[in-house]
Write an enzyme that holds these catalytic residues in place. Structure first.
Site, short mmCIF file in Angstrom:
data_model
loop_
_atom_site.label_atom_id
_atom_site.label_comp_id
_atom_site.label_asym_id
_atom_site.label_seq_id
_atom_site.Cartn_x
_atom_site.Cartn_y
_atom_site.Cartn_z
N ASP A 78 -7.36 5.73 5.86
CA ASP A 78 -7.37 4.43 6.52
C ASP A 78 -8.52 4.20 7.48
O ASP A 78 -8.43 3.31 8.31
CB ASP A 78 -6.08 4.27 7.33
CG ASP A 78 -4.88 4.17 6.45
OD1 ASP A 78 -3.78 4.34 6.96
OD2 ASP A 78 -5.07 3.94 5.24
N HIS A 130 1.93 3.57 6.98
CA HIS A 130 1.27 4.54 6.11
C HIS A 130 1.73 5.94 6.44
O HIS A 130 2.39 6.17 7.45
CB HIS A 130 -0.25 4.46 6.27
CG HIS A 130 -0.86 3.31 5.51
ND1 HIS A 130 -2.16 2.91 5.67
CD2 HIS A 130 -0.36 2.50 4.56
CE1 HIS A 130 -2.42 1.90 4.87
NE2 HIS A 130 -1.33 1.63 4.19
N SER A 175 0.80 -1.21 0.00
CA SER A 175 0.00 0.00 0.00
C SER A 175 0.84 1.27 0.00
O SER A 175 0.29 2.36 -0.01
CB SER A 175 -0.94 0.01 1.20
OG SER A 175 -0.18 -0.09 2.38
#
Lengths: 178, 200
Positions: free
Chosen positions: B144, B95, B55
């Site tokens: 998210d 992330h 991701s």
């Protein structure tokens, strides 16, 4: 040094040491490049509407839509250890309760030196939304363009390329259909 | 094939076997000490993590190694790459921070919240200065929120650390061992056997 096992041991030890020293040297070489990049950022228009987001369909919220004029030259940041640049435009503001907010409204990944000049007038990618749901008590916001250099091997570095000259106030919220 | 080794084994005796096990254990524990000591200095649970998902492509691919720090007083900024774990989830997620808010939660002495809505109490952060964050992977289109299991914002205590350094591809061994557990057992078994049998 007379068996295959001993030879393999010696070769693999030397190889791994050489690779580690090479990677360390590449990582350290990033510190020799102290390039900086400058640009200019203007906000063309900023509108706030009463709206509902798809995620929270039952909340009445004020959403901000920004259009900005951005020109930046990021080519000095590309060196042999740069894998990619992550540039992002962010809005920083403080609301009346003293809560500091920083919100990213647009970002882009730059992978090659040829793509490193940005000259665009564009709308935001991520809409402006406040935690409290309203922009009426919010102090004027500063917008800035920041970048993050991602190396092939080594330390990730950050910097700022452009900033709005003065803080920009949020207008009153309007209804979308008018 | 092993007759030579077995003969020397019998010659050296049982004591030698125990000594070898002790050597093996001391190597393992000194490695563990180094790991935990590094985690203590950098104030993070695991100072080196392997990227597990795609991701964050094209920045980080599966199998890349990240070095994390988590200085206790330092503020996180947007654009930082953070590794976090949601309580109740087992995996750590790598992330980038999209939004940050510095809020001050006042001390709440009322008991009504506790009784009326149990779920609210679990999700409510303890009083004090908090930095709430929202993250998004570079390769994902949305942020998210769906990964947060009910939380609206990430708190500082969910974050394991901020990525400062990067090494490509090295962590692929860990991923291969997770995907093929037989490989892990074979490697451990082989290492153990080698450590015990060898004379030095």
């Amino acid at each position: 040094m007379h068996s295959i096992y001993a030879r393999a041991n010696g070769i693999s030890g030397l190889w791994s040491t050489c690779v580690m020293v090479l990677l360390g040297a590449v990582a350290l070489s990033s510190f020799l490049f102290n390039a900086e990049s400058k640009g200019s950022l203007d906000i063309v228009s900023l509108k706030v509407f009463h709206s509902k987001t798809r995620r929270y369909p039952f909340r009445n919220e004020e959403i901000g839509f920004v259009k900005f004029n951005l020109s930046a030259d990021l080519t000095p940041l590309f060196n042999w250890n740069t894998k990619q640049l992550f540039v992002y435009l962010e809005a920083e503001y403080t609301n009346a309760q003293g809560v500091n907010n920083t919100v990213v409204i647009w970002d882009r990944i730059v992978r090659r030196k040829d793509d490193a000049t940005i000259d665009i007038i564009q709308k935001e990618k991520y809409k402006l939304r406040d935690l409290s749901g309203s922009f009426s008590n919010v102090l004027p916001a500063q917008y800035s363009l920041k970048y993050s250099v991602m190396p092939y091997v080594g330390v990730l570095t950050y910097g700022e390329a452009a900033r709005t000259m003065k803080a920009i106030d949020f207008p009153d919220a309007r209804d979308s259909v008018s | 094939m092993f007759s030579d080794e077995l003969k020397t084994f019998r010659r050296l005796g049982f004591r030698h076997f125990l000594l070898q096990i002790l050597n093996f254990a001391s190597v393992i524990t000194s490695g563990l000490m180094l790991w935990k000591g590094l985690g203590l200095i950098l104030n993070t649970e695991s100072p080196i993590v392997v990227v597990l998902s795609g991701s964050m492509e094209p920045a980080f691919y599966r199998g890349d190694l990240l070095f994390l720090t988590n200085p206790p007083g330092q503020r996180y900024h947007t654009g930082d790459i953070t590794v976090y774990r949601i309580p109740g989830a087992e995996i750590t997620i790598v992330h980038r921070v999209l939004e940050t808010q510095d809020v001050f939660i006042p001390f709440d002495n009322s008991t009504e919240n506790r009784i009326v809505n149990n779920r609210l109490v679990k999700l409510k952060p303890p009083p004090g200065e908090h930095q709430l964050m929202l993250t998004k992977g570079d390769n994902n289109h949305v942020d998210d929120i769906d990964l947060y299991r009910g939380l609206e914002w990430l708190d500082r205590r969910h974050i394991i650390g901020k990525a400062r350094g990067f090494l490509p591809y090295i962590g692929y061994v860990t991923i291969a061992m997770n995907d093929f557990p037989q490989l892990k057992y074979a490697l451990l078994g082989g290492l153990g056997l080698l450590a015990v049998i060898q004379r030095e």
